[in-house]
Each structure stands twice: as C-alpha cells, then as structure tokens.
Motif scaffolding. Structure first.
Motif, PDB file in Angstrom:
ATOM      1  N   CYS A 109       0.845  -1.188   0.000  1.00  0.00           N
ATOM      2  CA  CYS A 109       0.000   0.000   0.000  1.00  0.00           C
ATOM      3  C   CYS A 109       0.881   1.238   0.000  1.00  0.00           C
ATOM      4  CB  CYS A 109      -0.906   0.000   1.231  1.00  0.00           C
ATOM      5  SG  CYS A 109      -2.007  -1.431   1.274  1.00  0.00           S
ATOM      6  N   ARG A 110       0.587   2.178  -0.889  1.00  0.00           N
ATOM      7  CA  ARG A 110       1.425   3.368  -1.039  1.00  0.00           C
ATOM      8  C   ARG A 110       1.610   4.094   0.294  1.00  0.00           C
ATOM      9  NH1 ARG A 110       3.730   6.555  -4.714  1.00  0.00           N
ATOM     10  NH2 ARG A 110       2.989   5.437  -6.514  1.00  0.00           N
ATOM     11  N   HIS A 111       0.565   4.127   1.139  1.00  0.00           N
ATOM     12  CA  HIS A 111       0.684   4.846   2.410  1.00  0.00           C
ATOM     13  C   HIS A 111       1.671   4.164   3.373  1.00  0.00           C
ATOM     14  CE1 HIS A 111      -2.359   1.868   3.618  1.00  0.00           C
ATOM     15  NE2 HIS A 111      -1.922   2.064   4.834  1.00  0.00           N
ATOM     16  N   GLN A 112       2.032   2.920   3.103  1.00  0.00           N
ATOM     17  CA  GLN A 112       3.010   2.229   3.942  1.00  0.00           C
ATOM     18  C   GLN A 112       4.450   2.454   3.470  1.00  0.00           C
ATOM     19  OE1 GLN A 112       1.426  -1.759   3.733  1.00  0.00           O
ATOM     20  NE2 GLN A 112       0.482  -1.528   5.748  1.00  0.00           N
ATOM     21  N   CYS A 114       7.693   4.461   3.058  1.00  0.00           N
ATOM     22  CA  CYS A 114       8.225   5.574   3.850  1.00  0.00           C
ATOM     23  C   CYS A 114       8.290   6.837   2.996  1.00  0.00           C
ATOM     24  CB  CYS A 114       9.568   5.227   4.466  1.00  0.00           C
ATOM     25  SG  CYS A 114      10.939   5.139   3.325  1.00  0.00           S
ATOM     26  N   ARG A 115       8.146   7.964   3.660  1.00  0.00           N
ATOM     27  CA  ARG A 115       8.013   9.260   2.994  1.00  0.00           C
ATOM     28  C   ARG A 115       9.160   9.541   2.031  1.00  0.00           C
ATOM     29  NH1 ARG A 115       9.667  14.317   3.711  1.00  0.00           N
ATOM     30  NH2 ARG A 115      10.823  13.852   5.599  1.00  0.00           N
ATOM     31  N   GLN A 118       8.718   8.129  -1.328  1.00  0.00           N
ATOM     32  CA  GLN A 118       7.608   8.686  -2.100  1.00  0.00           C
ATOM     33  C   GLN A 118       7.989   9.981  -2.808  1.00  0.00           C
ATOM     34  OE1 GLN A 118       3.896   8.983   0.069  1.00  0.00           O
ATOM     35  NE2 GLN A 118       4.383   7.191   1.292  1.00  0.00           N
ATOM     36  N   HIS A 137       0.369  -1.491  -6.184  1.00  0.00           N
ATOM     37  CA  HIS A 137      -0.585  -1.507  -5.068  1.00  0.00           C
ATOM     38  C   HIS A 137      -1.064  -2.930  -4.799  1.00  0.00           C
ATOM     39  CE1 HIS A 137      -3.492  -0.034  -2.217  1.00  0.00           C
ATOM     40  NE2 HIS A 137      -4.420  -0.756  -2.830  1.00  0.00           N
TER      41      HIS A 137
END
Length: 139
Positions: A109-112, A114-115, A118, A137
């Motif tokens: 999942c993209r939200h997992q 790390c910043r 991204q 995804h």
C-alpha cells in the motif's frame, strides 16, 4: 490492562508509548508464568533496557537491535532473530543478467511506503542510475 498475566505478550514498537517507562514494571506485570516479547521493529523501544529487565526481544535480523547490539550480545538467550518469510510466487533471478539492476518495485500500500521513497527526488536518483522505480498496489 497493558499486559495479560500468565500469557505471552507481544509488544510492538508503536505500543511502547502506551507503556510505563520502566520495563521492569512490564516484566513484573506479566507474572511468573508469562513472557513479554518485544519486536525490535522500530527503534521506539529501548531494547537494552528491555533485555536488562529480563524480557525477550524478537527481530528480523541482528541489525534491528541497533544501539543495543552490546546488550544483545550479552543476552543471546533472549535475543531472537526470525527471518522474513519467503515471498510466494517469487521467481529466481536469471543468472545471465549478472549483477545488473534495472527495476526496483515496492509491492504494498502506497501509504506504507516511507516518505523518503515517495519523493520525486528518490525516483530521479534511481533513474540517474538507470533503475526504474514502481509502486504496485497490493490491496
């Protein structure tokens, strides 16, 4: 209750903020017939203090013991490494490709992610090395 007496309690890094600062209190709260296992997954836990308090620590590799490497070496009976599970459907790398890397993929999942990974700058650095970066995804 924070821990369940007379059971194996597993403590994840994010849960550390909900617990008392003194790990000895955690060990006492578990009771004589229980165990508290801490996952050295995030650096939010004071692994050295947990080991000194008599708790077990579980990690995927010894590097996750971080600054507590000396404490881990002093308590090998309570430091456990559990390797990652093999990935289903993973295909062996073609040996004819040598050590060349052309594509890096994060499956999840993209939200997992790390910043830092991204940021467009990360993909640009890889692209400059000839490596494409993709996020697939998994949902």
């Amino acid at each position: 209750e924070v821990v369940v007496p007379d059971c194996v309690n597993v403590l994840c890094g994010f849960a550390g903020s909900y617990l008392p600062g003194d790990p000895t209190k955690l060990a006492d709260a578990c009771g004589a017939g229980a165990a508290l296992v801490a996952l050295a997954d995030s650096g939010k836990l004071n692994v050295g203090a947990l080991l000194k308090a008599g708790l077990h620590v579980l990690a995927q590799n010894p590097r996750q013991f971080g600054n507590a490497a000396a404490a881990a070496a002093a308590h090998p009976d309570r430091c456990h490494c559990l390797p990652m599970f093999p990935q289903q459907g993973l295909r062996a790398r073609d040996s004819n490709r040598g050590d060349r890397v052309e594509r890096a993929v994060f499956v999840g999942c993209r939200h997992q992610l790390c910043r830092e990974l991204q940021l467009p700058a990360f993909a640009a650095r890889l692209e400059a090395l000839g490596v494409a970066f993709d996020v697939v995804h998994k949902g």
